[in-house]
Design a protein around this motif. Structure first.
Motif, PDB file in Angstrom:
ATOM      1  N   ILE A 270       0.830  -1.216   0.000  1.00 38.01           N
ATOM      2  CA  ILE A 270       0.000   0.000   0.000  1.00 38.01           C
ATOM      3  C   ILE A 270       0.866   1.268   0.000  1.00 38.01           C
ATOM      4  CG2 ILE A 270      -2.104   1.025   0.918  1.00 38.01           C
ATOM      5  CD1 ILE A 270      -2.375  -1.936   0.258  1.00 38.01           C
ATOM      6  N   MET A 271       1.824   1.293  -0.920  1.00 37.63           N
ATOM      7  CA  MET A 271       2.655   2.494  -1.080  1.00 37.63           C
ATOM      8  C   MET A 271       2.807   2.882  -2.537  1.00 37.63           C
ATOM      9  SD  MET A 271       5.641   1.290  -2.585  1.00 37.63           S
ATOM     10  CE  MET A 271       6.932   2.437  -2.185  1.00 37.63           C
ATOM     11  N   TRP A 272       2.402   1.996  -3.443  1.00 38.04           N
ATOM     12  CA  TRP A 272       2.614   2.206  -4.868  1.00 38.04           C
ATOM     13  C   TRP A 272       1.934   3.470  -5.365  1.00 38.04           C
ATOM     14  CZ3 TRP A 272       6.374   0.239  -7.394  1.00 38.04           C
ATOM     15  CH2 TRP A 272       6.367   0.077  -8.786  1.00 38.04           C
ATOM     16  N   GLN A 273       0.754   3.780  -4.801  1.00 36.35           N
ATOM     17  CA  GLN A 273       0.004   4.947  -5.283  1.00 36.35           C
ATOM     18  C   GLN A 273       0.668   6.259  -4.907  1.00 36.35           C
ATOM     19  OE1 GLN A 273      -1.086   2.830  -2.866  1.00 36.35           O
ATOM     20  NE2 GLN A 273      -2.497   3.822  -1.446  1.00 36.35           N
ATOM     21  N   TYR A 274       1.611   6.228  -3.962  1.00 33.52           N
ATOM     22  CA  TYR A 274       2.281   7.455  -3.540  1.00 33.52           C
ATOM     23  C   TYR A 274       3.496   7.776  -4.410  1.00 33.52           C
ATOM     24  CZ  TYR A 274      -0.607   6.726   0.597  1.00 33.52           C
ATOM     25  OH  TYR A 274      -1.663   6.529   1.444  1.00 33.52           O
ATOM     26  N   MET A 275       3.844   6.886  -5.321  1.00 29.55           N
ATOM     27  CA  MET A 275       4.994   7.105  -6.195  1.00 29.55           C
ATOM     28  C   MET A 275       4.548   7.736  -7.509  1.00 29.55           C
ATOM     29  SD  MET A 275       7.091   3.537  -5.662  1.00 29.55           S
ATOM     30  CE  MET A 275       8.465   4.132  -6.656  1.00 29.55           C
ATOM     31  N   GLU A 306      -0.940  -4.692  -2.854  1.00 29.12           N
ATOM     32  CA  GLU A 306      -1.275  -3.398  -3.441  1.00 29.12           C
ATOM     33  C   GLU A 306      -2.627  -3.483  -4.156  1.00 29.12           C
ATOM     34  OE1 GLU A 306       0.388  -0.724  -3.001  1.00 29.12           O
ATOM     35  OE2 GLU A 306       2.479  -1.282  -2.598  1.00 29.12           O
ATOM     36  N   PRO A 307      -3.253  -2.333  -4.438  1.00 28.19           N
ATOM     37  CA  PRO A 307      -4.448  -2.353  -5.298  1.00 28.19           C
ATOM     38  C   PRO A 307      -4.038  -2.751  -6.716  1.00 28.19           C
ATOM     39  CG  PRO A 307      -4.279  -0.295  -4.061  1.00 28.19           C
ATOM     40  CD  PRO A 307      -2.957  -0.984  -3.928  1.00 28.19           C
ATOM     41  N   LEU A 308      -4.478  -3.913  -7.152  1.00 33.18           N
ATOM     42  CA  LEU A 308      -4.093  -4.449  -8.458  1.00 33.18           C
ATOM     43  C   LEU A 308      -5.335  -4.919  -9.204  1.00 33.18           C
ATOM     44  CD1 LEU A 308      -1.071  -6.635  -7.262  1.00 33.18           C
ATOM     45  CD2 LEU A 308      -0.925  -4.416  -8.409  1.00 33.18           C
ATOM     46  N   LEU A 316     -10.075  -2.753  -9.449  1.00 29.71           N
ATOM     47  CA  LEU A 316      -8.970  -2.793  -8.504  1.00 29.71           C
ATOM     48  C   LEU A 316      -9.372  -3.592  -7.270  1.00 29.71           C
ATOM     49  CD1 LEU A 316      -7.619   0.874  -8.598  1.00 29.71           C
ATOM     50  CD2 LEU A 316      -6.371  -1.176  -9.302  1.00 29.71           C
ATOM     51  N   ASP A 317      -8.454  -4.411  -6.791  1.00 34.01           N
ATOM     52  CA  ASP A 317      -8.668  -5.174  -5.572  1.00 34.01           C
ATOM     53  C   ASP A 317      -7.342  -5.228  -4.830  1.00 34.01           C
ATOM     54  OD1 ASP A 317      -9.975  -6.621  -3.674  1.00 34.01           O
ATOM     55  OD2 ASP A 317     -10.443  -8.332  -4.948  1.00 34.01           O
ATOM     56  N   PHE A 318      -7.380  -5.445  -3.519  1.00 35.82           N
ATOM     57  CA  PHE A 318      -6.155  -5.516  -2.741  1.00 35.82           C
ATOM     58  C   PHE A 318      -5.636  -6.941  -2.797  1.00 35.82           C
ATOM     59  CE2 PHE A 318      -8.302  -1.769  -1.189  1.00 35.82           C
ATOM     60  CZ  PHE A 318      -7.263  -0.853  -1.083  1.00 35.82           C
ATOM     61  N   LEU A 319      -4.636  -7.147  -3.645  1.00 39.03           N
ATOM     62  CA  LEU A 319      -4.155  -8.484  -3.952  1.00 39.03           C
ATOM     63  C   LEU A 319      -2.723  -8.675  -3.461  1.00 39.03           C
ATOM     64  CD1 LEU A 319      -5.479  -8.764  -7.631  1.00 39.03           C
ATOM     65  CD2 LEU A 319      -6.586  -9.583  -5.528  1.00 39.03           C
ATOM     66  N   VAL A 320      -2.430  -9.908  -3.068  1.00 40.89           N
ATOM     67  CA  VAL A 320      -1.068 -10.314  -2.731  1.00 40.89           C
ATOM     68  C   VAL A 320      -0.505 -11.005  -3.960  1.00 40.89           C
ATOM     69  CG1 VAL A 320       0.414 -11.581  -1.142  1.00 40.89           C
ATOM     70  CG2 VAL A 320      -1.813 -10.710  -0.355  1.00 40.89           C
ATOM     71  N   GLU A 321       0.552 -10.443  -4.523  1.00 38.38           N
ATOM     72  CA  GLU A 321       1.141 -10.990  -5.738  1.00 38.38           C
ATOM     73  C   GLU A 321       2.611 -11.338  -5.499  1.00 38.38           C
ATOM     74  OE1 GLU A 321       0.974  -9.673 -10.323  1.00 38.38           O
ATOM     75  OE2 GLU A 321       2.419  -8.536  -9.142  1.00 38.38           O
ATOM     76  N   LEU A 322       3.021 -12.478  -6.039  1.00 40.45           N
ATOM     77  CA  LEU A 322       4.403 -12.929  -5.950  1.00 40.45           C
ATOM     78  C   LEU A 322       4.941 -13.153  -7.357  1.00 40.45           C
ATOM     79  CD1 LEU A 322       6.853 -14.022  -4.321  1.00 40.45           C
ATOM     80  CD2 LEU A 322       5.758 -16.282  -4.438  1.00 40.45           C
TER      81      LEU A 322
END
Length: 350
Positions: A270-275, A306-308, A316-322
């Motif tokens: 949850i920091m990607w949107q701040y970049m 992140e929201p992906l 958009l959904d809050f997903l855990v991606e690897l």
């Protein structure tokens, strides 16, 4: 987005995430602002900032900080984080009084973006690492961008209890997640973190009184479970070293190299949107460069909450991606809510 719309939208978000107190405060701030009250003076200059700037949370956190420091005694009786009980009538009167009497200080605090260092998101990190190490059984070098105080770099020292009575992590940890996750069962594989390093443009020192207060101020005061986890994580931080550097994500990753015999993990939540768009592209480019150098003896992984979007045109959904290199294959491990709660692991696609 106008500040009134920002406050209204934040009220809905707080309500959805379980903070009735902050939902009410946001709506009361809307009323005050539209009537030309003191909030118009405190928020002057912030009228049209993007929602991602979190102006509502900056203001609420700034007031909470004064309460935690004992500098707003008129509000302490209404803040559960210091033993009070919220009252929307008397509490608002005291809140309004603080806005009026501490305008200059609050406007100074508004310049600082929220630094929650949300401990709840550690469930995504820890569970994701278990799944990674199950497939790539190597010691982990853990690197976090947007690390704030670096509390989640100690995720393996938290306790994760499941509904069936089983659990992961130290049984005596002061940070406990009950019903940590559901869905696909995870294996209790050995997890060794050999290195813990983070970066942040404005890191907070969790070992200092001021830093601990800053992190606590951005946790919503009527959410005792979140507060208890944060305080437990601060205790662990005093025992488990981690290095958090004052550095932007792009510069930090440009200085990162792979290591033989380790899996190098880049983690963010949850920091990607701040970049900026340019910085996001630079991070992706650097990860691709490192991935091209990865091999089975020195793999690279990117783990994120992140929201992906699952598809290009999906919601958009809050997903855990690897994503793991050298193959570069990426997959969705699960989904959660913004604070890491209600995490559901999905079956692996074969």
């Amino acid at each position: 987005m106008h500040v009134v719309e920002t406050l209204q939208r934040q009220a809905v978000a707080c309500e959805d995430l379980g903070s009735a107190m902050y939902a009410e405060l946001c709506r009361l701030l809307v009323d005050d602002y539209e009537l030309g009250g003191v909030s118009t003076q405190v928020l002057a200059g912030y009228e049209d900032r993007p929602f991602g700037d979190a102006i509502a949370l900056r203001l609420l956190g700034s007031v909470h900080r004064l309460v935690l420091a004992g500098e707003a005694p008129e509000l302490a009786a209404f803040y559960p984080s210091v033993g009070g009980s919220w009252d929307p009538v008397l509490g608002w009167e005291a809140f309004e009084q603080v806005l009026q009497s501490r305008q200059a200080e609050l406007r100074s605090l508004l310049t600082q973006p929220p630094q929650t260092n949300e401990v709840g998101r550690a469930t995504a990190l820890y569970g994701g690492l278990l799944q990674l190490v199950d497939a790539v059984p190597l010691p982990v070098r853990l690197f976090e961008i947007g690390a704030s105080g670096g509390l989640n770099l100690r995720a393996d020292h938290f306790r994760y209890n499941l509904a069936d009575g089983t659990g992961f992590g130290p049984a005596d940890s002061p940070v406990v997640f009950d019903d940590a996750w559901s869905g696909q069962a995870l294996k209790p594989v050995p997890l060794r973190i050999a290195e813990r390093v983070g970066s942040d443009i404005a890191p907070v020192n969790p070992l200092s009184e001021e830093g601990a207060r800053t992190l606590t101020s951005y946790v919503w005061p009527d959410m005792p479970v979140r507060l208890a986890r944060l305080r437990g994580a601060l205790e662990i931080a005093r025992q488990v070293p981690a290095d958090v550097r004052r550095e932007d994500a792009v510069s930090f990753l440009r200085g990162l190299e792979l290591s033989a015999g380790h899996v190098t993990v880049v983690w963010h939540s949850i920091m990607w949107q701040y970049m900026t768009r340019a910085d996001r592209a630079a991070v992706e480019e650097r990860l691709a460069e490192l991935g091209a150098r990865a091999d089975s003896g020195s793999p690279l992984a990117r783990l994120r909450l992140e929201p992906l979007r699952r598809t290009a045109d999906g919601p958009l959904d809050f997903l855990v991606e690897l994503q793991v290199w050298p193959t570069g294959q990426a997959r969705i491990l699960g989904r959660a809510e913004p604070h890491g709660q209600d995490l559901v692991w999905e079956p692996a696609v074969t």
